[in-house]
Scaffold this active site. Structure first.
Site, PDB file in Angstrom:
ATOM      1  N   HIS A  92      -7.497  -0.373  -0.701  1.00 59.93           N
ATOM      2  CA  HIS A  92      -7.760   0.404  -1.079  1.00 59.93           C
ATOM      3  C   HIS A  92      -7.185   0.505  -3.023  1.00 59.93           C
ATOM      4  CE1 HIS A  92      -4.544   2.243   2.321  1.00 59.93           C
ATOM      5  NE2 HIS A  92      -6.134   2.093   2.958  1.00 59.93           N
ATOM      6  N   GLU A  99      -4.960   0.370  -5.029  1.00 61.95           N
ATOM      7  CA  GLU A  99      -4.562  -1.112  -5.362  1.00 61.95           C
ATOM      8  C   GLU A  99      -4.374  -2.064  -5.074  1.00 61.95           C
ATOM      9  OE1 GLU A  99      -1.413   2.033  -3.712  1.00 61.95           O
ATOM     10  OE2 GLU A  99      -3.397   1.833  -3.867  1.00 61.95           O
ATOM     11  N   CYS A 103       1.379   2.453  -0.149  1.00 62.35           N
ATOM     12  CA  CYS A 103       0.735   2.317   0.963  1.00 62.35           C
ATOM     13  C   CYS A 103       2.100   1.148   1.544  1.00 62.35           C
ATOM     14  CB  CYS A 103       0.519   3.162   1.711  1.00 62.35           C
ATOM     15  SG  CYS A 103      -1.157   1.419   2.063  1.00 62.35           S
ATOM     16  N   CYS A 136       0.032  -1.501   0.655  1.00 58.56           N
ATOM     17  CA  CYS A 136      -0.232  -1.862  -1.003  1.00 58.56           C
ATOM     18  C   CYS A 136       1.268  -2.739  -1.419  1.00 58.56           C
ATOM     19  CB  CYS A 136      -0.505  -0.630  -1.468  1.00 58.56           C
ATOM     20  SG  CYS A 136      -2.584  -0.159  -0.896  1.00 58.56           S
TER      21      CYS A 136
END
Length: 126
Positions: A30, A32, A60, A63
């Site tokens: 992801h 992040e 999410c 993260c």
């Protein structure tokens, strides 16, 4: 999905990331996470307590947990994520009262534009 993130320390970008989970066949890729990895390498420490993370949408749970572990000082995000957001939309991982790190959070920055980017992406895939 068009999600991007940057980590800023002392006014300098030290980490960048964008969602590459499908491209890299990596469920953890992801924006992040990738930005945090790059920032940790640049700073030379897994603790990023003097840093801020800016991201397109609400992080999410994975993260958000990584932000807590990295001790990010401040999180700034655009659009809420009503399906998976872990700052306030679905659950509260960031600044959960039982966790050992609290960070400043500012959500809704350019929220309309961020939401539009995500919505346009999904409409083009249908």
């Amino acid at each position: 999905m068009p999600v991007g993130a940057v980590v800023v320390c002392d006014g300098q970008i030290v980490g960048r990331g964008w969602n590459r989970n499908i491209t890299d066949s990596d469920p953890t890729a992801h924006a992040e996470i990738l930005a945090l990895r790059e920032a940790g390498a640049a700073v030379g420490n897994h603790r990023l307590g003097a840093c801020e993370l800016f991201v397109t949408i609400e992080p999410c749970a994975m993260c958000a947990g990584a932000l807590v572990h990295a001790r990010i000082q401040r999180l700034v995000y655009g659009a809420d994520d009503p399906k998976a957001g872990a700052v306030h939309s679905v659950m509260q991982v960031v600044n959960h009262p039982q966790l050992n790190h609290q960070m400043e959070v500012r959500g809704g920055v350019l929220a309309g534009r961020c939401a539009e980017l995500v919505q346009t992406f999904f409409k083009s895939r249908r």
